[in-house]
Design an enzyme around this catalytic site. Structure first.
Site, PDB file in Angstrom:
ATOM      1  N   GLU A  48      -9.296  25.206   4.018  1.00  0.00           N
ATOM      2  CA  GLU A  48      -8.267  24.119   3.979  1.00  0.00           C
ATOM      3  C   GLU A  48      -8.633  23.891   2.785  1.00  0.00           C
ATOM      4  O   GLU A  48      -8.430  23.062   1.367  1.00  0.00           O
ATOM      5  CB  GLU A  48      -7.761  23.744   4.770  1.00  0.00           C
ATOM      6  CG  GLU A  48      -8.642  22.033   5.231  1.00  0.00           C
ATOM      7  CD  GLU A  48      -9.237  23.291   6.829  1.00  0.00           C
ATOM      8  OE1 GLU A  48      -9.559  24.390   6.527  1.00  0.00           O
ATOM      9  OE2 GLU A  48      -9.154  22.347   7.782  1.00  0.00           O
ATOM     10  N   HIS A 106     -12.988  25.647   7.556  1.00  0.00           N
ATOM     11  CA  HIS A 106     -12.375  24.698   7.239  1.00  0.00           C
ATOM     12  C   HIS A 106     -11.923  25.217   5.686  1.00  0.00           C
ATOM     13  O   HIS A 106     -12.321  24.614   5.098  1.00  0.00           O
ATOM     14  CB  HIS A 106     -12.600  23.034   7.154  1.00  0.00           C
ATOM     15  CG  HIS A 106     -13.087  22.401   8.370  1.00  0.00           C
ATOM     16  ND1 HIS A 106     -11.566  22.348   9.156  1.00  0.00           N
ATOM     17  CD2 HIS A 106     -13.591  22.453   8.388  1.00  0.00           C
ATOM     18  CE1 HIS A 106     -12.137  21.615   9.562  1.00  0.00           C
ATOM     19  NE2 HIS A 106     -13.463  21.490   9.621  1.00  0.00           N
ATOM     20  N   GLN A 137     -13.001  28.307  18.100  1.00  0.00           N
ATOM     21  CA  GLN A 137     -13.749  28.778  18.961  1.00  0.00           C
ATOM     22  C   GLN A 137     -12.891  28.653  20.081  1.00  0.00           C
ATOM     23  O   GLN A 137     -13.031  29.650  21.254  1.00  0.00           O
ATOM     24  CB  GLN A 137     -14.260  27.095  19.130  1.00  0.00           C
ATOM     25  CG  GLN A 137     -15.362  26.808  18.146  1.00  0.00           C
ATOM     26  CD  GLN A 137     -15.562  25.353  17.767  1.00  0.00           C
ATOM     27  OE1 GLN A 137     -15.133  24.340  18.546  1.00  0.00           O
ATOM     28  NE2 GLN A 137     -16.358  24.943  16.722  1.00  0.00           N
ATOM     29  N   GLY A 189      -3.462   7.069  -5.543  1.00  0.00           N
ATOM     30  CA  GLY A 189      -4.210   8.716  -5.382  1.00  0.00           C
ATOM     31  C   GLY A 189      -3.418   9.798  -6.308  1.00  0.00           C
ATOM     32  O   GLY A 189      -3.842  11.138  -6.867  1.00  0.00           O
ATOM     33  N   ILE A 190      -2.241   9.906  -6.388  1.00  0.00           N
ATOM     34  CA  ILE A 190      -1.199  11.610  -6.533  1.00  0.00           C
ATOM     35  C   ILE A 190      -0.778  11.142  -8.215  1.00  0.00           C
ATOM     36  O   ILE A 190      -1.352  11.988  -8.814  1.00  0.00           O
ATOM     37  CB  ILE A 190       0.048  11.231  -5.858  1.00  0.00           C
ATOM     38  CG1 ILE A 190      -0.020  11.867  -4.900  1.00  0.00           C
ATOM     39  CG2 ILE A 190       0.916  12.065  -6.525  1.00  0.00           C
ATOM     40  CD1 ILE A 190      -0.740  12.934  -4.368  1.00  0.00           C
ATOM     41  N   LYS A 192      10.181  -9.259  -9.937  1.00  0.00           N
ATOM     42  CA  LYS A 192       9.279 -10.003  -9.570  1.00  0.00           C
ATOM     43  C   LYS A 192       8.236 -10.413  -9.119  1.00  0.00           C
ATOM     44  O   LYS A 192       7.069 -10.288  -8.703  1.00  0.00           O
ATOM     45  CB  LYS A 192      10.159 -11.199  -8.597  1.00  0.00           C
ATOM     46  CG  LYS A 192       9.901 -12.418  -8.669  1.00  0.00           C
ATOM     47  CD  LYS A 192       9.760 -13.535  -9.880  1.00  0.00           C
ATOM     48  CE  LYS A 192      11.104 -14.083  -9.680  1.00  0.00           C
ATOM     49  NZ  LYS A 192      11.403 -14.589 -11.023  1.00  0.00           N
ATOM     50  N   PRO A 193       8.178  -9.313  -8.077  1.00  0.00           N
ATOM     51  CA  PRO A 193       6.741  -8.645  -7.264  1.00  0.00           C
ATOM     52  C   PRO A 193       6.420  -8.534  -8.116  1.00  0.00           C
ATOM     53  O   PRO A 193       4.407  -8.209  -7.538  1.00  0.00           O
ATOM     54  CB  PRO A 193       7.213  -7.323  -6.001  1.00  0.00           C
ATOM     55  CG  PRO A 193       9.336  -7.456  -5.832  1.00  0.00           C
ATOM     56  CD  PRO A 193       9.548  -8.172  -7.339  1.00  0.00           C
ATOM     57  N   GLU A 236     -10.961  -7.668   1.385  1.00  0.00           N
ATOM     58  CA  GLU A 236     -11.637  -6.993   0.453  1.00  0.00           C
ATOM     59  C   GLU A 236     -11.521  -5.952  -0.309  1.00  0.00           C
ATOM     60  O   GLU A 236     -12.943  -5.881  -0.787  1.00  0.00           O
ATOM     61  CB  GLU A 236     -11.312  -5.667   1.910  1.00  0.00           C
ATOM     62  CG  GLU A 236     -11.403  -6.194   3.334  1.00  0.00           C
ATOM     63  CD  GLU A 236     -10.922  -4.689   4.509  1.00  0.00           C
ATOM     64  OE1 GLU A 236     -10.310  -3.871   3.891  1.00  0.00           O
ATOM     65  OE2 GLU A 236     -11.739  -4.456   5.347  1.00  0.00           O
ATOM     66  N   LEU A 250       1.770   3.733  -2.094  1.00  0.00           N
ATOM     67  CA  LEU A 250       2.254   2.943  -3.348  1.00  0.00           C
ATOM     68  C   LEU A 250       1.820   4.969  -4.019  1.00  0.00           C
ATOM     69  O   LEU A 250       2.381   5.504  -4.899  1.00  0.00           O
ATOM     70  CB  LEU A 250       1.671   2.862  -4.706  1.00  0.00           C
ATOM     71  CG  LEU A 250       3.021   1.365  -4.070  1.00  0.00           C
ATOM     72  CD1 LEU A 250       2.767   0.206  -5.185  1.00  0.00           C
ATOM     73  CD2 LEU A 250       4.851   1.116  -4.021  1.00  0.00           C
ATOM     74  N   SER A 256       1.273  -1.000  -0.168  1.00  0.00           N
ATOM     75  CA  SER A 256      -0.267   0.258  -0.104  1.00  0.00           C
ATOM     76  C   SER A 256       0.922   1.049  -0.146  1.00  0.00           C
ATOM     77  O   SER A 256       1.866   1.056  -0.442  1.00  0.00           O
ATOM     78  CB  SER A 256      -0.560  -0.395   1.758  1.00  0.00           C
ATOM     79  OG  SER A 256       0.170   0.204   2.432  1.00  0.00           O
ATOM     80  N   CYS A 264     -11.846  26.526  12.941  1.00  0.00           N
ATOM     81  CA  CYS A 264     -13.145  25.105  13.568  1.00  0.00           C
ATOM     82  C   CYS A 264     -12.345  25.298  14.602  1.00  0.00           C
ATOM     83  O   CYS A 264     -12.825  26.822  15.433  1.00  0.00           O
ATOM     84  CB  CYS A 264     -13.126  24.070  12.708  1.00  0.00           C
ATOM     85  SG  CYS A 264     -15.036  23.146  12.916  1.00  0.00           S
TER      86      CYS A 264
HETATM   87  N1  GLN Z   1     -15.382  19.813  18.602  1.00  0.00           N
HETATM   88  C1  GLN Z   1     -15.792  21.292  17.563  1.00  0.00           C
HETATM   89  C2  GLN Z   1     -17.145  21.007  17.208  1.00  0.00           C
HETATM   90  O1  GLN Z   1     -17.371  19.788  16.620  1.00  0.00           O
HETATM   91  C3  GLN Z   1     -14.834  21.693  16.096  1.00  0.00           C
HETATM   92  C4  GLN Z   1     -14.910  21.069  14.815  1.00  0.00           C
HETATM   93  C5  GLN Z   1     -13.690  21.594  13.912  1.00  0.00           C
HETATM   94  O2  GLN Z   1     -12.903  21.897  14.538  1.00  0.00           O
HETATM   95  N2  GLN Z   1     -13.948  20.316  12.857  1.00  0.00           N
HETATM   96  O3  GLN Z   1     -18.167  21.900  16.703  1.00  0.00           O
END
Ligand code: GLN
Length: 538
Positions: free
Chosen positions: A513, A511, A389, A22-23, A193-194, A154, A19, A17, A385
């Site tokens: 990102e 998020h 908070q 995905g890329i 061989k592999p 699987e 390897l 696995s 997130c």
């Molecule tokens: N635990 C927090 C919530 O559920 C923040 C979740 C997170 O950071 N993705 O609101």
């Protein structure tokens, strides 16, 4: 609309696995899109979880979230970052989801008294899921990556399903198999061989791969390529070398050099009459590989031992670094190791700190101590997130003087629940797929830092959380200098906070990102890194 009936490319892996299926899938997708084709990539995961949303990040790395709110495998993040287009629930299917559908149908009586079996019922459901994307008519190519390694128990139903599909789709389907060609230092040789054995395993399942991508630490050379071709019944030019790269973003170029896109077109009976256009991609790579300065930022989180847990964040930092012509080193810091006494020492030398998303109270004290230090010392802070908070909690405790202010996630009985669950969330019992998920609209306050960064009024960002900023504290917090500068217009929920008197202090409930790609680095990350470089020049 696609240019021709959708072509299906199945990507399997053998020998070991990790390897990089995905890329490779994302790189092939990139080469085909840069020729003007429309491409999407799908991941089939052989585990029984319905989605990775309930899995600990230590188990499976980050859980990636799509616009339509699917909690998916982190490979979908690579697909989006490479292809610059959104994926959806249909792009990630697990064994759990397949069985769930088949069992629900059985309960409804849809199988009319038949015995429900892996073949044909499970395999038919797999085939249906694979073709769903093609049937939208949007794509010239659907690349389907099959998780796991051939020979795994699987993965068998998936292998059987794609074997059948290849026959049904005739010339519209193709198999790419990824293997490893290890180098034995003692013998001074690369070993094929592999790869031969792994192809044999595929052949036993009735699949002859059309193309082999061989992962290797040394160049294969034409002898080895010829040998692999001969033993595995593939053309010599269909043996593709995949050398370790200095960055994953170089892989499309390496694959182009090896002719992966050309052989794919040839095998699918398509003319090679389009040109690969990678100018913007190359510009990004040049910036990435020729930085003008270097800074170190911190990432404070709780899963720092496994960096895959923060995959999209690290990639977004790479995109933003390249945009700023800056090499960004990331110092991964365990939140549990930080407290009010040692914060200055632990965070010394960092030009900015990102406080990561997360669940549960482990490391909360460290996150709060970190944020206090950054706030008081004018060091750029980016909270995502749970990071956002934590910033609200820190401000409530230390500026508003609400001792013991907390999130009800951490302390159900807190006197000051500045972060709390909304009533509709409180009624939910099931854990899987029940958070506030996917893309939500957010209105930015005029003249705020974030409205300048985004350069617009309305944004859409992806969420994955249960708890929210408690609006009861809204007025008090704003009057004390922490501003809510992004609000969801429908619910009034606070999505962004920033500090008035600080060079760069931004917390986001969503998020960002997930939406950063090579060609569109996320503006918040770009601005955060720019602020960190400024802090660095102070
Ligand atoms: N635990 C927090 C919530 O559920 C923040 C979740 C997170 O950071 N993705 O609101």
């Amino acid at each position: 609309m696609g240019k021709f009936p959708t072509k299906y490319i199945f990507v399997t892996g053998g020998v070991t696995s990790s390897l990089g299926k995905g890329i490779i899938s994302a790189s092939l997708g990139k080469l085909l899109t840069s020729r003007g084709y429309s491409v999407t990539i799908q991941k089939l995961d052989p585990y029984i979880n319905v989605d990775p949303g309930t899995m600990n990040p230590y188990e499976h790395g980050e859980c990636y979230v799509t616009d339509d709110g699917a909690e998916t495998d982190l490979d979908l993040g690579h697909y989006e970052r490479f292809l610059n287009h959104s994926t959806s629930q249909a792009n990630n299917v697990t064994t759990g989801r397949i069985y769930q559908t088949v069992i629900q149908k059985e309960r409804k009586g849809d199988y009319l008294g038949k015995t429900v079996q892996i073949i044909p019922h499970i395999t038919d459901e797999i085939k249906r899921r694979i073709q769903l994307l093609g049937e939208t008519g949007q794509f010239d190519f659907v690349i389907t990556e099959i998780g796991g390694t051939v020979g795994d128990i699987e993965a068998l139903p998936y292998i059987e399903a794609v074997r059948q599909l290849k026959w049904e789709l005739e010339n519209s389907a193709l198999f790419i198999h990824l293997t490893l060609v290890p180098y034995l230092a003692a013998a001074g040789e690369l070993k094929t061989k592999p790869t031969q054995h792994s192809v044999k395993t595929l052949l036993e399942a009735g699949i002859q791969p059309d193309i082999l991508v061989c992962r290797t630490e040394h160049h294969l050379g034409s002898d080895i390529k010829r040998k692999v071709a001969r033993f595995c019944n593939v053309e010599r030019e269909a043996v593709i070398e995949s050398m370790d790269a200095s960055t994953i973003y170089e892989v499309p170029l390496l694959m182009q050099k090896e002719g992966l896109d050309k052989i794919v077109l040839k095998k699918l009976g398509l003319e090679d009459n389009t040109e690969v256009k990678l100018e913007k991609w190359n510009k990004f790579l040049t910036n990435l590989q020729n930085p003008k300065q270097e800074i170190t930022i911190g990432l404070v989180g709780k899963y720092v031992e496994l960096q895959d847990a923060y995959k999209s964040i690290s990639e977004a930092i790479i995109h933003a670094g390249a945009k700023n012509s800056c090499k960004v080193k990331v110092n991964w810091i365990h939140a549990e190791e930080i407290n009010n006494t040692n914060a200055a020492e632990k965070l010394a030398g960092l030009k900015g700190v990102l406080v990561a998303p997360g669940f549960g109270d482990r490391g909360m004290e460290g996150k709060i101590a970190t944020i206090k230090h950054l706030r008081e010392n004018n060091i750029p802070f980016f909270g995502i997130c749970l990071g956002m908070q934590s910033a609200v909690i820190e401000y409530s405790q230390n500026v508003l003087g609400l001792k013991d202010a907390n999130s009800t996630e951490m302390d159900l009985k807190t006197k000051y629940p500045v972060i709390d669950m909304m009533d509709d969330q409180k009624k939910i019992i099931n854990k899987g797929g029940t958070m506030r998920l996917g893309s939500w609209e957010c209105k930015l306050k005029k003249n705020s830092l974030v409205s300048k960064i985004y350069n617009c009024d309305i944004i859409h960002e992806r969420h994955r959380h249960r708890y929210e900023f408690n609006s009861e504290y809204f007025k008090d917090i704003e009057e004390n200098g922490m501003l809510a500068t992004g609000i969801n217009s429908d619910t009034g929920l606070v999505e962004i906070i920033e500090l008035k008197n600080h060079p760069w202090f931004v917390g986001v409930q969503f998020h960002p990102e997930y939406k950063s790609t090579v060609l569109s680095p996320h503006p918040l990350f770009v601005s955060f890194i720019a602020a960190a470089t400024k802090h660095s020049n102070n």
